[in-house]
Structures are given as C-alpha cells and as structure tokens.
Design an enzyme around this catalytic site. Structure first.
Site, PDB file in Angstrom:
ATOM      1  N   HIS A 272       3.217  -0.440   2.015  1.00  0.00           N
ATOM      2  CA  HIS A 272       3.365  -1.115   0.728  1.00  0.00           C
ATOM      3  C   HIS A 272       4.094  -0.289  -0.332  1.00  0.00           C
ATOM      4  O   HIS A 272       4.422  -0.823  -1.391  1.00  0.00           O
ATOM      5  CB  HIS A 272       1.980  -1.537   0.193  1.00  0.00           C
ATOM      6  CG  HIS A 272       2.010  -2.904  -0.452  1.00  0.00           C
ATOM      7  ND1 HIS A 272       0.868  -3.604  -0.768  1.00  0.00           N
ATOM      8  CD2 HIS A 272       3.038  -3.682  -0.864  1.00  0.00           C
ATOM      9  CE1 HIS A 272       1.192  -4.757  -1.345  1.00  0.00           C
ATOM     10  NE2 HIS A 272       2.502  -4.831  -1.418  1.00  0.00           N
TER      11      HIS A 272
ATOM     12  N   ASP B  23      -3.983  -8.139  -2.209  1.00  0.00           N
ATOM     13  CA  ASP B  23      -4.293  -6.838  -1.604  1.00  0.00           C
ATOM     14  C   ASP B  23      -5.782  -6.541  -1.734  1.00  0.00           C
ATOM     15  O   ASP B  23      -6.426  -7.002  -2.686  1.00  0.00           O
ATOM     16  CB  ASP B  23      -3.482  -5.768  -2.363  1.00  0.00           C
ATOM     17  CG  ASP B  23      -3.180  -4.514  -1.556  1.00  0.00           C
ATOM     18  OD1 ASP B  23      -2.064  -3.981  -1.712  1.00  0.00           O
ATOM     19  OD2 ASP B  23      -4.056  -4.080  -0.769  1.00  0.00           O
TER      20      ASP B  23
ATOM     21  N   HIS C 172      -6.472  -3.521  -2.182  1.00  0.00           N
ATOM     22  CA  HIS C 172      -6.273  -2.338  -3.016  1.00  0.00           C
ATOM     23  C   HIS C 172      -5.352  -2.644  -4.189  1.00  0.00           C
ATOM     24  O   HIS C 172      -4.510  -3.531  -4.099  1.00  0.00           O
ATOM     25  CB  HIS C 172      -5.631  -1.221  -2.178  1.00  0.00           C
ATOM     26  CG  HIS C 172      -6.293  -0.992  -0.859  1.00  0.00           C
ATOM     27  ND1 HIS C 172      -5.880  -1.632   0.294  1.00  0.00           N
ATOM     28  CD2 HIS C 172      -7.347  -0.218  -0.511  1.00  0.00           C
ATOM     29  CE1 HIS C 172      -6.653  -1.240   1.312  1.00  0.00           C
ATOM     30  NE2 HIS C 172      -7.551  -0.385   0.855  1.00  0.00           N
TER      31      HIS C 172
ATOM     32  N   ASP D 114      -3.189  -0.359  -5.485  1.00  0.00           N
ATOM     33  CA  ASP D 114      -1.908   0.346  -5.258  1.00  0.00           C
ATOM     34  C   ASP D 114      -1.305   0.820  -6.579  1.00  0.00           C
ATOM     35  O   ASP D 114      -0.090   0.775  -6.759  1.00  0.00           O
ATOM     36  CB  ASP D 114      -0.916  -0.555  -4.516  1.00  0.00           C
ATOM     37  CG  ASP D 114      -1.388  -0.901  -3.109  1.00  0.00           C
ATOM     38  OD1 ASP D 114      -0.631  -1.579  -2.376  1.00  0.00           O
ATOM     39  OD2 ASP D 114      -2.511  -0.514  -2.752  1.00  0.00           O
TER      40      ASP D 114
ATOM     41  N   HIS E 292       1.822   4.675  -0.657  1.00  0.00           N
ATOM     42  CA  HIS E 292       1.549   3.221  -0.554  1.00  0.00           C
ATOM     43  C   HIS E 292       0.372   2.824  -1.447  1.00  0.00           C
ATOM     44  O   HIS E 292       0.134   1.651  -1.660  1.00  0.00           O
ATOM     45  CB  HIS E 292       1.337   2.779   0.890  1.00  0.00           C
ATOM     46  CG  HIS E 292       0.017   3.157   1.493  1.00  0.00           C
ATOM     47  ND1 HIS E 292      -0.513   2.482   2.566  1.00  0.00           N
ATOM     48  CD2 HIS E 292      -0.862   4.152   1.210  1.00  0.00           C
ATOM     49  CE1 HIS E 292      -1.678   3.031   2.907  1.00  0.00           C
ATOM     50  NE2 HIS E 292      -1.904   4.050   2.097  1.00  0.00           N
TER      51      HIS E 292
ATOM     52  N   ASP F 292      -0.102  -7.918   0.990  1.00  0.00           N
ATOM     53  CA  ASP F 292      -0.571  -6.850   1.879  1.00  0.00           C
ATOM     54  C   ASP F 292      -1.602  -7.510   2.792  1.00  0.00           C
ATOM     55  O   ASP F 292      -2.617  -8.012   2.319  1.00  0.00           O
ATOM     56  CB  ASP F 292      -1.211  -5.753   1.026  1.00  0.00           C
ATOM     57  CG  ASP F 292      -1.709  -4.577   1.850  1.00  0.00           C
ATOM     58  OD1 ASP F 292      -1.754  -3.463   1.310  1.00  0.00           O
ATOM     59  OD2 ASP F 292      -2.045  -4.767   3.030  1.00  0.00           O
TER      60      ASP F 292
ATOM     61  N   ASP G  36      -3.826  -6.473   4.472  1.00  0.00           N
ATOM     62  CA  ASP G  36      -5.208  -5.982   4.421  1.00  0.00           C
ATOM     63  C   ASP G  36      -6.030  -6.682   3.337  1.00  0.00           C
ATOM     64  O   ASP G  36      -7.229  -6.416   3.190  1.00  0.00           O
ATOM     65  CB  ASP G  36      -5.302  -4.455   4.313  1.00  0.00           C
ATOM     66  CG  ASP G  36      -4.867  -3.902   2.963  1.00  0.00           C
ATOM     67  OD1 ASP G  36      -4.361  -2.770   2.941  1.00  0.00           O
ATOM     68  OD2 ASP G  36      -5.030  -4.578   1.914  1.00  0.00           O
TER      69      ASP G  36
ATOM     70  N   GLU H  59       2.245  -4.012   5.586  1.00  0.00           N
ATOM     71  CA  GLU H  59       1.141  -3.288   6.220  1.00  0.00           C
ATOM     72  C   GLU H  59       0.669  -3.860   7.562  1.00  0.00           C
ATOM     73  O   GLU H  59      -0.457  -3.582   7.968  1.00  0.00           O
ATOM     74  CB  GLU H  59      -0.033  -3.121   5.231  1.00  0.00           C
ATOM     75  CG  GLU H  59       0.324  -2.330   3.978  1.00  0.00           C
ATOM     76  CD  GLU H  59       0.298  -0.799   4.137  1.00  0.00           C
ATOM     77  OE1 GLU H  59      -0.039  -0.320   5.230  1.00  0.00           O
ATOM     78  OE2 GLU H  59       0.639  -0.107   3.166  1.00  0.00           O
TER      79      GLU H  59
END
Ligand code: DHH
Ligand code: MN
Ligand code: MN
Ligand code: MN
Length: 303
Positions: free
Chosen positions: A100, A123, A125, A127, A140, A227, A229, A272
C-alpha cells in the site's frame, strides 16, 4: 470508457516477500477480460513495470526507521507519472499492488489531474504513520501522512506535493490503528468509520455517511484505495497484515458497488494481495476476491 491496468509488482513498503506477485496473479485470474466483459476498453502495460527502478538504486540505507526509503520513493514517483498520464487522457487507472505504499504514487497521480478529488480508503489500518510515529519503519504504514504533508519533511520524498487535505479523505474498516495514528487522526479531524461504526450503522449507512463527509454533493472525483486486509481474514486470507474482525465479503463488495453508483470514480487501487502467504485454495480465494472487488467498483451489478 477506457481503463488502464497499472500492474505494480512492488513489495518494498513492507518485509514479507510475495506481494510483488499480486499483479500477475490478478491478471492470470482473468481480470482484464472480466473488465472488458463489463464494457471497458482495457489497456494493460504489462506486469513487470517499475521493476527496473530498484536496479539503479544500489544503496538504500534506512532513513531513521524507514526501510527501503529511496526505492519506495522512486517507484511511487514512477507510479504517480503513470497514473497521472492515464488520468490526463481520461483513462481510469486501475492499480494492482503490490503493497500500500504505492498509494503515495497513485493518489499523487490522481490529484495532479483531479485536484478536487476525494479519497475513500478501505483498510484495517490507517496507513498514516509519520517517520516520527512509525514503530516498524514499513512505509506501507505511512502513505497517507506523506500525501497530507504531515511530519518532518524527508528530502528523498520531496516530489510528493501535500495536495491532499484532511477533510478530503475518509476511512472505512479500521480496526488496527497505532497509538500515534489515533493521535494524528484526532488532531487532524480526519473522518474514520471503524468496524465499530460498521457494526453499529450497517455498511449502507456508513458508505452514505462517508460520502456525505468527503463528497456531499456527489460531484467530486473519487479515488478508491482498497487494501484487501480491510476484509476479514476468512474472506481474504493471503495478505501481509491480516487482522480479525474485518468486513464481510458482501460489505467489501457493497462499498465498491456504491462507489461505482456515484458515477464519480476516477481511480482504483487493489492493494496487498500477497499470493505467497497461504495454501493454494486460500491464495486462489484472495486473488478471486481482488478481481471481484475490482469488477464491483467498475460496474458489475448483481441484477
Ligand atoms: N500500522 C502498522 C501496520 C501497517 C499496515 C499497512 C497496510 O497493510 O495497511 C505499521 O505502521 O507498520
Ligand atoms: Mn512475467
Ligand atoms: Mn493499507
Ligand atoms: Mn492494511
């Protein structure tokens, strides 16, 4: 309507090998023809782009905690040029990661062409770590801070213009945000719909609230950075930083469908996918979800 698949076989923003093979797996799963079936004219510049950049950077020592800083920066700069030039020609860039950190390039490219664009960041996260707040030094986990111009300027990243404003990005799916990132989100008043809000309101309301925040009249270009994830690990297992308690398959696809329905999408990142982290069936499943998310964001409907 034309789109360009920008394959980014890049893993320098994080330590786990394999995420650079994401693009070729998505391509070999048939994504280009799937998008043609949706009526898109599809350009594809190959899945070896940007690979030669690392060869010219013979030494890339850490800068503070940041790992592979020069390679990450140079690759993202090249990605920005590629995405920007497609956008300039009215072609929708579909960037396939790769980790990412690449979003520093894709979103820079989008903002070059669409300075009033908003960013929808899906996401687990945020980031948004700066060089001062990152624990891992994995870039990332940092792209949004560079795009916002947060933290001490780093000369090697000087090409990134801080064009993104805090009120022009919104997150959906957060559930693993570092303490330093929580502080940055609060201090900058950045809107984030965590999995708590998804549970509370349901995904339909969350997408509506998210768009009301960054695109109230639904008249601004949207850059969707997804992303994988963000999805629950049972849905997308083969990814570098999985976090339990994520979006269901449908919630992930609903976001993409709803963004397409706005008619505002100008750029898409599918990031990702790491096809080397799980058993064959789980890799296949993760690659397939990457393809179907892309299709949903680009017009595939259930009826
Ligand atoms: N916040 C962590 C994890 C970042 C994950 C990056 C990407 O997968 O969203 C870090 O800074 O290393
Ligand atoms: Mn090849
Ligand atoms: Mn991410
Ligand atoms: Mn993530």
């Amino acid at each position: 309507k034309s789109l360009a698949i920008v394959g980014c076989p890049f893993s320098g923003g994080q330590p786990r090998p394999g995420v650079d093979q994401g693009p070729i797996h998505l391509i070999q799963a048939g994504l280009p023809s799937q998008l043609e079936e949706l009526g898109w004219k599809v350009q594809f510049d190959g899945h070896h782009q940007f690979e030669d950049i690392a060869k010219f950077i013979t030494s890339d020592p850490d800068i503070g905690k940041l790992k592979n800083p020069r390679v990450v920066s140079k690759v993202c700069e090249a990605v920005a040029k590629s995405v920007g030039s497609h956008a300039k020609q009215g072609v929708l860039p579909v960037t396939l990661g790769g980790d990412h950190s690449l979003a520093m390039g894709t979103i820079s490219g989008t903002l070059e062409q669409y300075p009033d664009a908003c960013v929808v960041w899906i996401d687990a996260h945020a980031d948004i770590n700066t060089a001062e707040t990152t624990d891992t030094g994995n870039i990332h986990g940092m792209p949004v801070s560079f795009l916002l111009g947060l933290g001490q300027p780093i000369p090697e990243f000087a090409w990134i213009k801080p064009q993104l404003k805090p009120n022009k990005i919104v997150y959906i799916g957060l559930r693993d945000v570092d303490a330093g990132e929580k502080k940055i989100l609060r201090e900058n008043g950045i809107k984030a719909f965590s999995m708590h809000e998804v549970d509370k309101h349901g995904i339909g309301k969350v997408v509506e609230l998210a768009l009301d925040h960054v695109n109230p009249k639904r008249d601004l270009p949207i850059h969707l950075s997804f992303d994988v994830d963000a999805l629950d690990p049972t849905v997308a297992p083969s990814t570098g930083t999985p976090v339990r308690g994520g979006l269901t398959f449908r919630e992930g696809h609903y976001i993409c469908e709803a963004i397409y329905e706005t008619g505002c999408l100008v750029a898409l990142d599918i990031m990702e996918v790491n096809p080397s982290l799980a058993k064959e069936e789980e890799v296949r499943q993760t690659v397939a979800v990457g393809c179907s998310l892309a299709r949903s964001a680009l017009g595939e409907t259930l009826l």
